[in-house]
Write a protein that holds these residues in place. Structure first.
Motif, PDB file in Angstrom:
ATOM      1  N   THR A 296       0.843  -1.215   0.000  1.00 30.60           N
ATOM      2  CA  THR A 296       0.000   0.000   0.000  1.00 30.60           C
ATOM      3  C   THR A 296       0.871   1.256   0.000  1.00 30.60           C
ATOM      4  OG1 THR A 296      -0.108   0.044   2.433  1.00 30.60           O
ATOM      5  CG2 THR A 296      -1.799  -1.237   1.278  1.00 30.60           C
ATOM      6  N   TYR A 297       2.039   1.175  -0.650  1.00 30.75           N
ATOM      7  CA  TYR A 297       3.056   2.201  -0.445  1.00 30.75           C
ATOM      8  C   TYR A 297       2.577   3.625  -0.725  1.00 30.75           C
ATOM      9  CZ  TYR A 297       7.399   4.743  -0.430  1.00 30.75           C
ATOM     10  OH  TYR A 297       8.367   5.668  -0.143  1.00 30.75           O
ATOM     11  N   GLU A 298       1.838   3.827  -1.799  1.00 35.79           N
ATOM     12  CA  GLU A 298       1.436   5.191  -2.159  1.00 35.79           C
ATOM     13  C   GLU A 298       0.604   5.833  -1.054  1.00 35.79           C
ATOM     14  OE1 GLU A 298      -0.364   5.554  -5.959  1.00 35.79           O
ATOM     15  OE2 GLU A 298       1.346   4.713  -7.050  1.00 35.79           O
ATOM     16  N   THR A 299      -0.394   5.126  -0.569  1.00 34.84           N
ATOM     17  CA  THR A 299      -1.231   5.681   0.499  1.00 34.84           C
ATOM     18  C   THR A 299      -0.535   5.601   1.854  1.00 34.84           C
ATOM     19  OG1 THR A 299      -2.334   3.541   0.753  1.00 34.84           O
ATOM     20  CG2 THR A 299      -3.383   5.163  -0.701  1.00 34.84           C
ATOM     21  N   ALA A 300       0.228   4.534   2.078  1.00 30.97           N
ATOM     22  CA  ALA A 300       0.902   4.360   3.362  1.00 30.97           C
ATOM     23  C   ALA A 300       1.945   5.442   3.593  1.00 30.97           C
ATOM     24  CB  ALA A 300       1.550   2.983   3.436  1.00 30.97           C
ATOM     25  N   ALA A 301       2.721   5.753   2.556  1.00 36.93           N
ATOM     26  CA  ALA A 301       3.765   6.773   2.701  1.00 36.93           C
ATOM     27  C   ALA A 301       3.158   8.135   3.027  1.00 36.93           C
ATOM     28  CB  ALA A 301       4.597   6.851   1.422  1.00 36.93           C
ATOM     29  N   LEU A 302       2.035   8.454   2.386  1.00 37.25           N
ATOM     30  CA  LEU A 302       1.362   9.724   2.673  1.00 37.25           C
ATOM     31  C   LEU A 302       0.855   9.755   4.105  1.00 37.25           C
ATOM     32  CD1 LEU A 302      -0.664  10.246  -0.642  1.00 37.25           C
ATOM     33  CD2 LEU A 302       1.334  11.551   0.138  1.00 37.25           C
ATOM     34  N   ALA A 303       0.248   8.647   4.544  1.00 31.70           N
ATOM     35  CA  ALA A 303      -0.285   8.587   5.906  1.00 31.70           C
ATOM     36  C   ALA A 303       0.835   8.673   6.938  1.00 31.70           C
ATOM     37  CB  ALA A 303      -1.073   7.290   6.095  1.00 31.70           C
ATOM     38  N   LEU A 304       1.942   8.005   6.680  1.00 28.83           N
ATOM     39  CA  LEU A 304       3.062   8.042   7.613  1.00 28.83           C
ATOM     40  C   LEU A 304       3.661   9.444   7.678  1.00 28.83           C
ATOM     41  CD1 LEU A 304       4.552   6.107   9.481  1.00 28.83           C
ATOM     42  CD2 LEU A 304       6.165   5.648   7.633  1.00 28.83           C
ATOM     43  N   ALA A 305       3.781  10.101   6.533  1.00 26.40           N
ATOM     44  CA  ALA A 305       4.302  11.471   6.512  1.00 26.40           C
ATOM     45  C   ALA A 305       3.383  12.409   7.288  1.00 26.40           C
ATOM     46  CB  ALA A 305       4.456  11.943   5.065  1.00 26.40           C
ATOM     47  N   ALA A 306       2.061  12.221   7.121  1.00 17.43           N
ATOM     48  CA  ALA A 306       1.102  13.057   7.849  1.00 17.43           C
ATOM     49  C   ALA A 306       1.215  12.818   9.348  1.00 17.43           C
ATOM     50  CB  ALA A 306      -0.308  12.764   7.367  1.00 17.43           C
ATOM     51  N   SER A 307       1.462  11.571   9.728  1.00 14.24           N
ATOM     52  CA  SER A 307       1.620  11.243  11.138  1.00 14.24           C
ATOM     53  C   SER A 307       2.852  11.918  11.718  1.00 14.24           C
ATOM     54  CB  SER A 307       1.733   9.722  11.296  1.00 14.24           C
ATOM     55  OG  SER A 307       2.034   9.372  12.622  1.00 14.24           O
ATOM     56  N   TYR A 308       3.966  11.849  10.993  1.00 12.95           N
ATOM     57  CA  TYR A 308       5.202  12.499  11.457  1.00 12.95           C
ATOM     58  C   TYR A 308       4.996  14.015  11.577  1.00 12.95           C
ATOM     59  CZ  TYR A 308       8.071   8.303  10.849  1.00 12.95           C
ATOM     60  OH  TYR A 308       8.621   7.050  10.952  1.00 12.95           O
ATOM     61  N   GLU A 309       4.316  14.587  10.583  1.00 12.45           N
ATOM     62  CA  GLU A 309       4.096  16.031  10.588  1.00 12.45           C
ATOM     63  C   GLU A 309       3.228  16.455  11.768  1.00 12.45           C
ATOM     64  OE1 GLU A 309       2.242  19.530   7.696  1.00 12.45           O
ATOM     65  OE2 GLU A 309       2.556  17.497   6.922  1.00 12.45           O
ATOM     66  N   ALA A 310       2.192  15.665  12.059  1.00  6.71           N
ATOM     67  CA  ALA A 310       1.310  15.987  13.175  1.00  6.71           C
ATOM     68  C   ALA A 310       2.061  15.930  14.500  1.00  6.71           C
ATOM     69  CB  ALA A 310       0.125  15.030  13.196  1.00  6.71           C
ATOM     70  N   LEU A 311       2.912  14.928  14.651  1.00  9.05           N
ATOM     71  CA  LEU A 311       3.675  14.799  15.890  1.00  9.05           C
ATOM     72  C   LEU A 311       4.711  15.901  16.014  1.00  9.05           C
ATOM     73  CD1 LEU A 311       4.196  10.926  15.997  1.00  9.05           C
ATOM     74  CD2 LEU A 311       2.735  12.302  17.489  1.00  9.05           C
ATOM     75  N   ALA A 312       5.344  16.248  14.888  1.00  6.68           N
ATOM     76  CA  ALA A 312       6.329  17.335  14.926  1.00  6.68           C
ATOM     77  C   ALA A 312       5.656  18.652  15.282  1.00  6.68           C
ATOM     78  CB  ALA A 312       7.028  17.437  13.572  1.00  6.68           C
ATOM     79  N   HIS A 313       4.461  18.869  14.724  1.00  8.28           N
ATOM     80  CA  HIS A 313       3.728  20.105  15.010  1.00  8.28           C
ATOM     81  C   HIS A 313       3.332  20.165  16.487  1.00  8.28           C
ATOM     82  CE1 HIS A 313       1.118  23.525  14.325  1.00  8.28           C
ATOM     83  NE2 HIS A 313       0.136  22.881  14.958  1.00  8.28           N
ATOM     84  N   ARG A 314       2.968  19.017  17.036  1.00  6.83           N
ATOM     85  CA  ARG A 314       2.546  18.968  18.442  1.00  6.83           C
ATOM     86  C   ARG A 314       3.679  19.353  19.366  1.00  6.83           C
ATOM     87  NH1 ARG A 314       2.613  15.208  22.596  1.00  6.83           N
ATOM     88  NH2 ARG A 314       0.835  15.293  24.031  1.00  6.83           N
ATOM     89  N   HIS A 315       4.918  18.998  18.998  1.00  2.34           N
ATOM     90  CA  HIS A 315       6.057  19.284  19.853  1.00  2.34           C
ATOM     91  C   HIS A 315       6.801  20.559  19.463  1.00  2.34           C
ATOM     92  CE1 HIS A 315       5.697  15.568  22.100  1.00  2.34           C
ATOM     93  NE2 HIS A 315       5.570  14.894  20.952  1.00  2.34           N
ATOM     94  N   SER A 316       6.288  21.282  18.470  1.00  2.00           N
ATOM     95  CA  SER A 316       6.927  22.535  18.071  1.00  2.00           C
ATOM     96  C   SER A 316       6.733  23.587  19.168  1.00  2.00           C
ATOM     97  CB  SER A 316       6.286  23.021  16.772  1.00  2.00           C
ATOM     98  OG  SER A 316       6.725  24.337  16.486  1.00  2.00           O
ATOM     99  N   PRO A 317       7.774  24.410  19.446  1.00  2.00           N
ATOM    100  CA  PRO A 317       7.644  25.468  20.467  1.00  2.00           C
ATOM    101  C   PRO A 317       6.491  26.423  20.191  1.00  2.00           C
ATOM    102  CG  PRO A 317       9.937  25.187  19.809  1.00  2.00           C
ATOM    103  CD  PRO A 317       9.115  24.368  18.869  1.00  2.00           C
ATOM    104  N   ARG A 318       6.144  26.608  18.914  1.00  2.00           N
ATOM    105  CA  ARG A 318       5.070  27.541  18.572  1.00  2.00           C
ATOM    106  C   ARG A 318       3.705  27.053  19.017  1.00  2.00           C
ATOM    107  NH1 ARG A 318       6.045  28.156  12.326  1.00  2.00           N
ATOM    108  NH2 ARG A 318       6.443  25.946  12.658  1.00  2.00           N
ATOM    109  N   THR A 319       3.578  25.726  19.276  1.00  2.00           N
ATOM    110  CA  THR A 319       2.278  25.196  19.683  1.00  2.00           C
ATOM    111  C   THR A 319       2.135  25.087  21.179  1.00  2.00           C
ATOM    112  OG1 THR A 319       3.052  22.902  19.576  1.00  2.00           O
ATOM    113  CG2 THR A 319       2.168  23.852  17.549  1.00  2.00           C
ATOM    114  N   ARG A 320       3.181  25.452  21.909  1.00  2.00           N
ATOM    115  CA  ARG A 320       3.109  25.333  23.367  1.00  2.00           C
ATOM    116  C   ARG A 320       2.551  26.606  24.001  1.00  2.00           C
ATOM    117  NH1 ARG A 320       9.074  22.622  24.332  1.00  2.00           N
ATOM    118  NH2 ARG A 320       8.643  20.677  23.249  1.00  2.00           N
TER     119      ARG A 320
END
Length: 320
Positions: A296-320
């Motif tokens: 499922t690489y095409e959809t899986a890669a997009l979903a995994l990237a979105a997951s990483y981005e969401a987690l990075a955004h959650r821990h960004s200093p701008r969101t605290r």
């Protein structure tokens, strides 16, 4: 009836037992290095007399390779029929084939290409020895699991999970942690997957599964009722079912379309089954995950990237 109870068939002249079917329909015998792994996996389902034979050949391959079937029977206090049945259960057509494997294993150990089994961890071991022994046992478990994994069954399980509308994963105790690991991995690549450790919730959810869904049961013993029952319900409702187990003859396999077998290190007082089984289970889970991601690489890669981005955004200093 002579010899061990329930073992009426006497060995023939070539070291085989009359009327006993060859395992795997007469397929190739296991490689010598796989012998210790098969003993660990199959010993719990053997009779006590067969266990004595299996433990003897795994513990001293060189010594046992020098013995006739009669000699090994005398050494282990069993019968010739018991020795032959043990050889058959371990995957060898007859005792002569087992002796050849033992000689090969002994030669590999002598040359250093196959390490001898390490001693058990003791309460007096220095921590450095504990680290070394655990590392060896876990490496061996991974190697044994990889060697014994049926890739056709693995591929079929990957196909089922990749196409599933919904995936349930069942496991309790240490296997419950592995179940959560698989569900979390699948969620991060966009699949609908949930792990269930509560037996009541597991059955309640299994009732909702249908054709096009999938269920995975993780149980080292293969007989944990809280895992067997929801898989049975999922199977009865038409879901494609997968069992990850160290006991391919366990009850959980009756309700599994695909069985993935794990190996384990030896269980001891200081290394219980919950520890030794987890290593092999995690390898199988990772193989399933990578296989599904490939499919499922095409959809899986997009979903995994979105997951990483969401987690990075959650821990960004701008969101605290």
């Amino acid at each position: 009836m002579s010899g061990a109870a329930g073992e009426a068939a006497a060995p023939a002249a070539d070291g085989t037992a009359g009327g006993i079917p060859r395992p795997g329909g007469g397929g190739a015998s296991p490689a010598p290095a796989a012998l210790a792994s098969r003993v660990r996996t199959l010993a719990p389902s053997m009779t006590r007399s067969m266990q004595r034979v299996a433990e003897a050949v795994a513990g001293d391959p060189a010594g046992c390779a020098a013995l006739t079937v009669t000699g090994l029977a005398e050494l282990t206090g069993t019968s010739e029929a018991t020795v032959v049945r043990t050889a058959r259960l371990l995957g060898y057509p007859g005792y002569r084939d087992l002796r050849l494997a033992l000689a090969g294993l002994a030669a590999q150990q002598q040359s250093g290409r196959a390490p001898a089994v390490t001693a058990d961890i003791t309460v007096d071991d220095p921590i450095a020895d504990v680290v070394a022994k655990l590392a060896y046992d876990e490496q061996q478990t991974l190697a044994d699991t990889a060697a014994g994994l049926d890739t056709a069954q693995l591929g079929a399980a990957v196909t089922a999970l990749a196409a599933a509308r919904r995936i349930d994963v069942y496991g309790v105790g240490a296997s419950g942690l592995v179940a959560r690991d698989l569900a979390q991995k699948l969620l991060r690549i966009g699949l609908v997957a949930h792990a269930h450790s509560d037996p009541h919730l597991a059955v309640t959810n299994a009732v909702q599964l249908r054709s096009g869904d999938a269920a995975v049961a993780i149980s080292h013993s293969g007989s944990t009722g809280d895992v067997v029952e929801p898989l049975r319900v999922a199977f009865d409702h038409g879901a494609t079912t997968v069992a990850i187990t160290g006991r391919p003859d366990g009850p959980v396999c009756r309700y599994a379309d695909h069985v993935l077998t794990t190996s384990t290190a030896r269980e001891t007082d200081l290394r219980p089954a919950a520890m030794s089984s987890r290593t092999g289970q995690l390898l199988v889970v990772d193989c399933l995950f990578i296989g599904v991601m490939q499919r499922t690489y095409e959809t899986a890669a997009l979903a995994l990237a979105a997951s990483y981005e969401a987690l990075a955004h959650r821990h960004s200093p701008r969101t605290r």
